[in-house]
Design a protein around this motif. Structure first.
Motif, short mmCIF file in Angstrom:
data_model
loop_
_atom_site.label_atom_id
_atom_site.label_comp_id
_atom_site.label_asym_id
_atom_site.label_seq_id
_atom_site.Cartn_x
_atom_site.Cartn_y
_atom_site.Cartn_z
N ARG A 14 -8.70 13.93 -17.69
CA ARG A 14 -9.78 13.56 -16.77
C ARG A 14 -9.86 12.04 -16.61
NH1 ARG A 14 -14.97 17.64 -16.88
NH2 ARG A 14 -13.82 19.35 -15.94
N PHE A 15 -9.65 11.32 -17.71
CA PHE A 15 -9.65 9.86 -17.62
C PHE A 15 -8.56 9.38 -16.66
CE2 PHE A 15 -7.76 5.84 -18.93
CZ PHE A 15 -8.86 5.00 -18.89
N ALA A 16 -7.36 9.95 -16.78
CA ALA A 16 -6.25 9.54 -15.94
C ALA A 16 -6.53 9.83 -14.46
CB ALA A 16 -4.96 10.24 -16.37
N VAL A 17 -7.12 10.97 -14.17
CA VAL A 17 -7.43 11.34 -12.78
C VAL A 17 -8.41 10.34 -12.16
CG1 VAL A 17 -8.60 13.06 -11.35
CG2 VAL A 17 -6.91 13.79 -13.03
N ILE A 18 -9.40 9.91 -12.94
CA ILE A 18 -10.41 8.98 -12.43
C ILE A 18 -9.86 7.57 -12.33
CG2 ILE A 18 -12.69 7.98 -12.85
CD1 ILE A 18 -13.32 10.55 -14.46
N ALA A 19 -9.10 7.14 -13.35
CA ALA A 19 -8.67 5.74 -13.44
C ALA A 19 -7.47 5.41 -12.56
CB ALA A 19 -8.35 5.40 -14.89
N ARG A 20 -6.52 6.32 -12.43
CA ARG A 20 -5.24 6.01 -11.78
C ARG A 20 -5.38 5.46 -10.35
NH1 ARG A 20 -3.17 10.76 -11.81
NH2 ARG A 20 -2.26 10.63 -13.90
N PRO A 21 -6.24 6.04 -9.48
CA PRO A 21 -6.26 5.58 -8.08
C PRO A 21 -6.52 4.08 -7.92
CG PRO A 21 -7.45 7.65 -8.29
CD PRO A 21 -7.12 7.21 -9.68
N TYR A 22 -7.35 3.50 -8.77
CA TYR A 22 -7.65 2.07 -8.63
C TYR A 22 -6.42 1.21 -8.87
CZ TYR A 22 -9.58 -2.56 -9.66
OH TYR A 22 -9.84 -3.90 -9.67
N TRP A 23 -5.64 1.57 -9.88
CA TRP A 23 -4.48 0.75 -10.24
C TRP A 23 -3.31 0.95 -9.29
CZ3 TRP A 23 -5.62 -2.84 -13.71
CH2 TRP A 23 -6.77 -2.63 -14.49
N LEU A 24 -3.47 1.90 -8.35
CA LEU A 24 -2.46 2.11 -7.31
C LEU A 24 -3.01 1.78 -5.92
CD1 LEU A 24 -1.00 5.53 -8.54
CD2 LEU A 24 -0.09 3.23 -8.98
N SER A 25 -4.24 1.26 -5.85
CA SER A 25 -4.92 1.01 -4.58
C SER A 25 -4.50 -0.32 -3.98
CB SER A 25 -6.43 1.01 -4.81
OG SER A 25 -6.82 -0.13 -5.54
N GLY A 26 -5.15 -0.70 -2.89
CA GLY A 26 -4.88 -1.98 -2.25
C GLY A 26 -5.27 -3.17 -3.12
N GLU A 27 -6.10 -2.93 -4.13
CA GLU A 27 -6.52 -4.02 -5.03
C GLU A 27 -5.67 -4.06 -6.30
OE1 GLU A 27 -10.71 -4.03 -5.82
OE2 GLU A 27 -11.26 -3.62 -3.75
N LYS A 28 -4.56 -3.35 -6.31
CA LYS A 28 -3.80 -3.18 -7.56
C LYS A 28 -3.27 -4.51 -8.10
CE LYS A 28 0.44 -1.94 -5.04
NZ LYS A 28 1.42 -0.86 -4.79
N TRP A 29 -2.83 -5.43 -7.20
CA TRP A 29 -2.24 -6.68 -7.71
C TRP A 29 -3.31 -7.57 -8.33
CZ3 TRP A 29 2.39 -5.89 -8.70
CH2 TRP A 29 3.22 -5.15 -7.84
N GLN A 30 -4.47 -7.61 -7.72
CA GLN A 30 -5.57 -8.36 -8.32
C GLN A 30 -5.94 -7.77 -9.67
OE1 GLN A 30 -9.57 -7.66 -6.82
NE2 GLN A 30 -9.97 -9.85 -6.79
N ALA A 31 -6.04 -6.43 -9.72
CA ALA A 31 -6.43 -5.76 -10.97
C ALA A 31 -5.38 -5.99 -12.06
CB ALA A 31 -6.60 -4.26 -10.71
N ARG A 32 -4.11 -5.84 -11.70
CA ARG A 32 -3.04 -6.01 -12.70
C ARG A 32 -2.95 -7.45 -13.18
NH1 ARG A 32 1.67 -2.33 -9.69
NH2 ARG A 32 0.50 -0.36 -9.75
N SER A 33 -3.20 -8.41 -12.27
CA SER A 33 -3.16 -9.82 -12.67
C SER A 33 -4.28 -10.14 -13.65
CB SER A 33 -3.28 -10.72 -11.43
OG SER A 33 -2.22 -10.50 -10.53
N LEU A 34 -5.48 -9.64 -13.37
CA LEU A 34 -6.60 -9.87 -14.29
C LEU A 34 -6.35 -9.20 -15.64
CD1 LEU A 34 -9.65 -9.47 -11.87
CD2 LEU A 34 -8.95 -11.56 -13.05
#
Length: 569
Positions: A14-34
């Protein structure tokens, strides 16, 4: 063990289903950099911890040897390390929490999009499949993002700390390393097996009980006048106490479970103060190790134990986090199911677009299919030839309008309706939005540009000429559902219709609070603008504004009459 393992897999999925979309979204590079910056700062923290632990042993040994030069050199090194470390520690928390708030923003918008898609908010609310969806969006998402990063950083920090301090401890005492591994495994196993699913289940239930209590209080505030009219204070107080007592009783269970966990945790952690020194005491007494090295070993032992026993130390928080994941995961699954419902489903009313409103062999059931409201109904409502729907209370009049709106689709047959912009629905209790008087008139087209003069003219047409002046103008922001009477709200809702000018207007007792004069004014305005009314009403005076009368006679039966010939029973 198997049950705890399966529960862990369930939470992780359930955690993976909720969390995964953000890290693959249009904001992924900002999120991964932070995230990368936070991990880098975490590495810096651990490096400084190792250096400080080394200097702590160094100046302790210097004191034991009464070597002043060695002592003050170590102190100067400690100060230099602290000066560099403080900004790194502070900036780490800033970066982590910044990532958390960005993640919360994206995930909140993601859930809101799904919540309002396919009228999921309506279906979930009417079906009761999910309790307190408002709390899940406003609070559970916030807790999910913040605690996800918190525990992620704890886990990464534990791994880094384990690697950094194991070499230190191994160089001092291999026996301490072996003992540490066994001690951590035993502690983690006892925590998971004895306290695991019990605490997660109680925390999940506590979140629900607290939400129910808060929802009950909100309802009292929203319906305060009705409660006062009925003198229902005793009943409402009983209900509020009942919700609170349920939360209180469950919290008592939670406290007892936490007490048992705390007893184990504190015994587990306090033993680490004694055990490292006891294991290497003989070597220090024999002169094989300096006192400072013993202090350094104790620090390394505590750091490594904190890393390998992270589950034991944070299990209470992890159990609350798991309960929150379960609630948010259930909500997400329900929204996904709601989006999938209807596509290719059987036993649904077919809906198509057409030039005018028509019901073709329509059979309507309640959403749970417990009851048939209308059977094989066929009626066409051509432009300019309004339809009036009558019948006994509970006979399906309002339900038929819900079906026309597409809110209810259990049954069979087909509904042909004009485009969404060509129909408008007015319920008996108008909806007053949050905002100023202008937004009440423009709703739901909040971006539409209409002059103040035209809006004031609309108010005059629905016999509310002084409304804007009475409350301080069109920009006045009030709780309109409370400051306006039901009759004023119904006239304001008609003003929305006159502004939008749809081809068809569905009115469900939309003039029930008005006198006959105001009711006639409003229906004449509809007639002069060529809007076709489909009205649920029992007012005889409204017959002349309609061409047909649909009478629902009960048990699914119906009759169609010419309005000019119809007489109310």
């Amino acid at each position: 063990m198997a049950a705890a393992r399966n529960g862990g897999h369930h939470v992780w999925r359930r955690f993976a289903v909720i969390a995964r979309p953000y890290w693959l979204s249009g904001e992924k590079w900002q999120a991964r950099s932070l995230l990368a910056l936070a991990v880098l700062l975490l590495l810096g923290q651990t490096a400084f911890n190792v250096l400080l632990n080394e200097q702590t042993g160094e100046f302790t040994s210097a004191l034991a040897a009464r070597d002043a030069d060695r002592f003050w050199l170590s102190i100067r090194r400690c100060v230099a390390i602290v000066v560099v470390a403080v900004p790194i520690y502070a900036f780490y928390y800033y970066v982590r929490d910044t990532l958390g708030i960005f993640w919360r923003r994206w995930l909140t918008h993601h859930f809101l999009d799904r919540y309002f898609s396919h009228r999921a908010y309506y279906e979930i609310g009417s079906g009761g499949a999910i309790d307190n969806p408002d709390q899940r969006i406003s609070e559970d998402i916030n807790a999910f993002t913040q605690q996800s990063l918190y525990f992620l950083m704890i886990a990464l920090g534990a791994v880094i700390q384990l690697v950094a301090f194991t070499g230190v401890l191994w160089s001092i005492s291999k026996m301490l390393v072996y003992f540490l591994v066994v001690y951590a495994i035993v502690g983690t196993a006892v925590t998971m097996l004895v306290f695991g699913r019990v605490l997660i289940g109680i925390n999940f239930l506590q979140l629900r009980r607290e939400a129910d209590f808060r929802f009950g209080l909100v309802r009292i505030r929203e319906h305060a006048e009705a409660i006062a009219f009925h003198r229902g204070e005793a009943h409402e107080a009983f209900q509020a106490r009942r919700f609170f007592d349920a939360a209180f009783a469950n919290y008592r269970r939670l406290l007892k479970a936490q007490l048992n966990l705390n007893l184990f945790q504190y015994a587990y952690s306090f033993l680490t103060i004694v055990l490292p020194s006891a294991i290497i005491a003989e070597r220090v007494i024999a002169g094989e190790l300096e006192v400072g090295r013993a202090v350094q070993a104790a620090g390394a032992f505590a750091a490594i134990l904190g890393a390998v026993a992270v589950i034991v130390d944070h299990f209470e928080g992890l159990s609350r986090f798991a309960a929150g994941i379960d609630r948010l995961g259930t909500f997400s699954k329900t929204l996904a199911a709601q989006q999938a419902t209807g596509a290719g489903a059987t036993g649904r009313i077919e809906s198509t677009w057409g030039p005018h409103l028509a019901l073709e062999h329509l059979t309507l059931q309640t959403p749970g299919r417990e009851r048939v409201l209308v059977t094989d109904l066929s009626v066409s409502v051509e432009p300019g030839k309004g339809l009036m729907i009558v019948g006994d209370s509970g006979g399906g009049k309002s339900s038929l309008l819900r079906a026309i709106a597409g809110l209810w689709d259990a049954g069979g047959g087909r509904i042909v309706r004009p485009g969404a912009d060509e129909t408008m629905f007015l319920p008996q209790q108008p909806y007053m939005v949050l905002g100023n008087l202008r937004s009440q008139l423009l709703y739901p087209d909040r971006n539409r540009q209409v002059s103040d003069r035209e809006l004031c003219r609309l108010l005059e047409r629905v016999n509310l000429p002084d409304l804007a002046a009475r409350f301080g103008g069109l920009d006045a922001e009030l709780d309109w559902g409370k400051v306006l009477s039901i009759g004023e709200q119904q006239r304001l809702a008609f003003a929305r219709v006159l502004l939008r000018r749809p081809r068809y207007v569905m009115l469900d007792e939309a003039t029930s609070a008005l006198d006959s004069g105001n009711e006639e004014i409003l229906y004449r305005e509809l007639a002069t603008t060529s809007m076709t009314p489909v009205s649920v009403s029992h007012h005889v005076a409204l017959l002349r504004f309609h061409y047909q009368v649909l009478e629902l006679t009960g048990s699914g039966a119906w009759r169609l009459h010419r309005a000019a010939d119809y007489r109310f029973r």
